[in-house]
Design a protein around this motif. Sequence first.
Motif, short mmCIF file in Angstrom:
data_model
loop_
_atom_site.label_atom_id
_atom_site.label_comp_id
_atom_site.label_asym_id
_atom_site.label_seq_id
_atom_site.Cartn_x
_atom_site.Cartn_y
_atom_site.Cartn_z
N PRO A 122 1.02 -1.19 0.21
CA PRO A 122 -0.04 0.29 0.10
C PRO A 122 0.85 1.46 -0.02
O PRO A 122 0.21 2.30 -0.23
CB PRO A 122 -0.84 -0.07 1.31
CG PRO A 122 -0.03 -1.24 2.11
CD PRO A 122 0.48 -2.07 1.22
N GLN A 123 2.07 1.02 0.30
CA GLN A 123 3.06 2.29 0.39
C GLN A 123 2.93 2.99 -1.28
O GLN A 123 3.44 4.01 -1.61
CB GLN A 123 4.38 1.98 0.86
CG GLN A 123 5.32 1.16 0.10
CD GLN A 123 4.89 -0.48 0.34
OE1 GLN A 123 4.00 -0.66 1.03
NE2 GLN A 123 5.86 -1.10 0.13
N ARG A 124 2.65 2.00 -2.24
CA ARG A 124 2.84 2.65 -3.62
C ARG A 124 1.48 2.93 -3.85
O ARG A 124 0.68 1.78 -4.21
CB ARG A 124 3.23 1.34 -4.38
CG ARG A 124 4.97 1.02 -4.22
CD ARG A 124 5.32 0.02 -5.07
NE ARG A 124 5.17 0.30 -6.72
CZ ARG A 124 5.13 -0.70 -7.48
NH1 ARG A 124 4.83 -1.90 -7.27
NH2 ARG A 124 5.17 -0.05 -8.87
N ASP A 125 1.32 4.02 -4.26
CA ASP A 125 0.06 4.48 -4.71
C ASP A 125 -0.35 4.32 -6.04
O ASP A 125 -1.37 4.44 -6.54
CB ASP A 125 -0.06 6.24 -4.48
CG ASP A 125 -0.16 6.48 -2.67
OD1 ASP A 125 -0.31 5.61 -2.17
OD2 ASP A 125 0.01 7.54 -2.74
N ASN A 126 0.74 4.45 -6.87
CA ASN A 126 0.80 4.50 -8.51
C ASN A 126 1.80 3.54 -8.83
O ASN A 126 2.77 2.95 -8.25
CB ASN A 126 0.92 5.90 -8.86
CG ASN A 126 1.91 6.46 -8.48
OD1 ASN A 126 3.23 5.92 -8.73
ND2 ASN A 126 1.77 7.66 -7.56
#
Lengths: 747, 337, 167
Positions: B199-203
């Motif tokens: 979830p730390q990666r938004d995109n």
Amino acid sequence: MSLTENIHIGRPTNRVDGRLKVTGQAKYAAEYPAADLLHGAIVGSTIAAGRITALNVEPARQVPGVVEVFTHENRGKAAWLDRSWRDEVAPPGHPFRPLHSDRILFDGQPIALVVADSYEAARDAASLVSAEYEVREHCTELERKRSEAYVPPEKRSGIPPPPDPRGDPEKAFEDAPIKISRDYRVNAEHHNPMEMFGTTCVYEGNDKLTIYDKTQGSQNAQGYVTSVFGLKSKNVRLINHYVGGAFGSALRPQHQLFFAVMASLELKRSVRVSLTRSQMFHIGYRPDNYQTVSLAADREGRLRSIMHDAVASTSHYEDYQEAVVNWSGMMYHCDNVKLSYRLAKLHTPTPCDMRAPGAAIGVTALECALDELSYEVGIDPLEIRRLNFASKDENTDKQFTSKALHACYREGAAAFGWDKRKSVPRSMQDGHDLIGWGVSTGMWDAFLQKAEATAKLSADGKLEVSTAASDIGTGTWTILTQIGADAFGLPLEDVTARIGDSTLPTSPVEGGSWTAASNGSAVQAACEAAKETLFKHAKKMANSPLADSEFEDVAVSGGCIFRIDDPGKRLAISEIMHAADLEEIEEEGKVGPDLLQMMKYISYTHSAVFAEVRVDEELGIVRVTRIVCAAAAGRILNPKTARSQILGGVVMGIGMALHEEAMTDHRLGKIMNHNLAEYHIPAHADIENIEVIFVDEHDEKVSPLGVKGLGEIGIVGTASAVANAIFHATGKRVRDFPITIDKLLAA
Amino acid sequence: MNRFDYVRPDNVSDAIRALATGSSKVLAGGTNLVDLMKYDVERPGRIVDINRLPLKEITPTAEGGLRIGALVSNTDLAWNDDIRRQYPLLASAILAGASPQLRNAATTGGNLLQRTRCYYFYDPSTACNKRDPGTGCSAIGGVNRIHAILGASPDCIAVHPSDMCVALAALNASVDVEGPDGKRSIPFSDFHRLPGSEPQRDNTMSSGELITAVVLPPSDFGANYTYLKIRDRLSYAFALVSVAVGLTLKADAIDEARVALGGVAHKPWRDTAAEELLRGQRPDTQLFLKFADQVLTPAHGQGENNFKIELARRAMVRALHQAFAGTPQDQSVKSVQ
Amino acid sequence: MAPSSADIPASFVINGSRHALTIPPWMTLLDLLREHLHLTGSKKGCDHGQCGACTVLVDGIRLNSCLILAVSRDGADITTIEGLERDGDLHPLQTAFVEHDAFQCGYCTPGQICSAAGLLSERHAHNRAEIRENMSGNLCRCGAYTNIADAIEDVMAQDAAAREAAE
């Protein structure tokens, strides 16, 4: 002396501080400069209960510009005894002492103060302070503590406990043909004044301080400082000229005052400390509460029984109390009444008076219940209120000094167009919108507190009136100027009001809607005394045209004192002063409650609030399209600022109805929406039309000025009027405030 | 806010070089980054201020669409004549978000990169996998009435807060990015990601990449569009649920429908399979309900936010009616037609 | 505050006066104005872009100064509430706010007025509903909203009349 004609009192006058406020020149507590000013930043605990076992402040100390980091291990010296920490309005208990020990009693409790030579360095370093804790079990959930609720053993000064039951309410309830019993809740709210709490403590040397603090009582805060830090009163001056809103949150001294003064004394430097917006969710709040209201009536709608029970939250260290249920014993006539009020301890800070404390939640519950009853009886909700009109306070068996509530009902209903209301819920519609009209009664105390003032008349005819009152947006600067101007027949420009300074004549904290009545009457008394002195000097002058006159025969206006029946007989103020070899005349005025009168009479402000809502039922969207608030508040000193007071109360009431609540994660004991993006207060788009009506009400007993006060009455009854309108629109009754989309969809 | 190095490159390649340092963050409008820095959620070692890059133009593309520079402000975009004429859905969605002051500062690229408003993400004293991977998700079982009903994972139930991006999703936009390995274009539907186990990666941008533009393909829904946003107060609040709709009609039937949802997932939510249900159909409430039910088939609540499922259903139906009738929601008018 | 090696030169024209400064990059425009230039008319109501009290005009555009790193606006022309007066005369919005009692505590007021000035120059708001929507980035806890809208409508009408007269 008979009063000369009032030119200013009663006129819609622009604020005398208006220009300063619209040009950015009005200075608030955190805006005063000081040489070599240090900045403090507070660090809060991250648990709700337990003990600090270790603190790591070294990384913070390494930040360039950091001067000191204070924790409970190196806190500056402060009073040991509880009573030294009690301010004028403290509830019973043990006042919170910042950094007193390793104990944590609520989330966000201050555990350190970082002091640095810049705001930026202090803020950066504060983020680097960390703590280890021994975590103990906490509870922030009122529902879980309801069964442990208790009647507070020590009563809070000024807050009447619920009266003893009268009649036989249980039996009357049992026997009545029509009855309801309902549970209500108003979720915890936070004051959120726009100005964040701030203190600038200017170190003047030798433990002499000038303190600029956000407070509703300069003398209360000054007394706290001298008591906590053992300082001589003459060495501490506390100034609060402008206060960026407070709504009760600044009645008691808040943490930042303690921290700024402590750091200033320890470091012998001037220090500024402000709370962040998030930290303002860790100071007082309007208590969470559960209420049960049981009402019974005969078939015509006459109340036969009223029972109102409330459980409200308090902290683990103080028994905060407010009058929640008492209103149910005096707003309407009823012979059988039972009222009860208990507290439950949570791991939160102590709640704090918030606009109309007690009434705002208690009257909301009662007024919703009465609305529900009206539908059960089958009569108009306004009619049931008129029918049960109380002509005296049945809690105390005292007469009201005045109660023009019928006029509020009448004039409010006329302005609103209540007679066009269709009685059946869901009967008014426009496209997707269901339209509903609701009504509520409002009530708040009209207090007169002890207050003192001085009036100083100078030889050039200019007047200065002084009292240590505060203007938190209420219009105090303006009304005191108006009162002084009328006393001497002066234009407003020739009168200077001085308030917001602990060195001025004694004043209570600014709250409870009592400032206009109390400080206003004290100023008027001081002016009368100054005029009398002026008259004595005038009478003594050689060949005085007033030699044969009595004080009652003369008036002051236009820089002269003259006979009312023969205005040609006059003397200029400058002449009189010159003859008496005076540069100025200064006199004091004092007022206080008339204890003899209070044995027989009691005073309240009343209102009728009418609300129109439009509800998009499918989507759960509520819009408050119209409010009419008709208030009976005695004499209105300044219709312009008075109207604003009501508008403000109404807007906050709309927030209570639809938006405001602290959302707490009870697993963590933490408020999660601790900011203005997620704790919703009404925005421009939420507020449409609000009409304010002041009905005629003459009351010579309530206060020497005939004033009742307006700070709270606007909020009382607004949330219930909105909730009642939502019911009328939709047929859905939401008893858990705020009435948000999710609750409407579920109803 | 922590201390950091500050660099202000004048061109894109310098900016990309400056971003190569591990803890660099791009500063554009600053409305989200500075906010997060003040809450100590972001603590960058270096700020790369890209405000001097030449990315402020809105230019026509060869295909007949528009290319929006990453630094075009939300306000300039919303009030641009070409946007208002060709993409009124985008203009409407932008004006539904934030406040005029924030829109004046916020940029196109920044809007895509804004981070969730999850209470726990914003509060560093709580566990959050998005902020501090591996610490857990406090929102599950916590205060979660604003959280995701679609596409959430056991590690994160946050939602993407943008209004603009919901419209961009419906408009089939694409995102131009440039990085150490060159330029590429990312279809909008692939730009934001679901949280999954990261979830730390938004995109789907790689580290060191920079958004240079958002490209809009040609589009003409005429008046058959709407952006309907439902929130806890009537303005200046994030969406509980929002719906962007664009319809093209043929005779009395729907030829193409594009429906994107905001406030419900970690990314603007589209269900192109469900959109196919609408193709060739004559619109009525039953059809719209069938569509909404299909979109929401995988939906599930977290407790406090269960209501958002029904709210999203009703909002989709209403928005489809608005779009079909050619009566798009006016963002200043608070009654919903 | 001692100068730091991280300080960066930046210059601004603030209310007509040029300021050449050397400031740390983590200083916001709001803190620069309030703490260093003693222009405390711009208020700090939340410090996170959630209330609008810090609204100033930067190159004529209304912005939340609390969310701006000052160095990032090097070269900007900034107008704060202290700079709205002309030759000692109040700006029409300032006069209208006083006349309509469009404030109580006064703390959100400078932000409301600067925001309203931005709104007037944008010319996107033409009626009461649009004024309300376009002023929603400025919270007022005293609840002066209806009076604020009255004040802005009043000035808008004056502007329209002046334009009509000029045509």
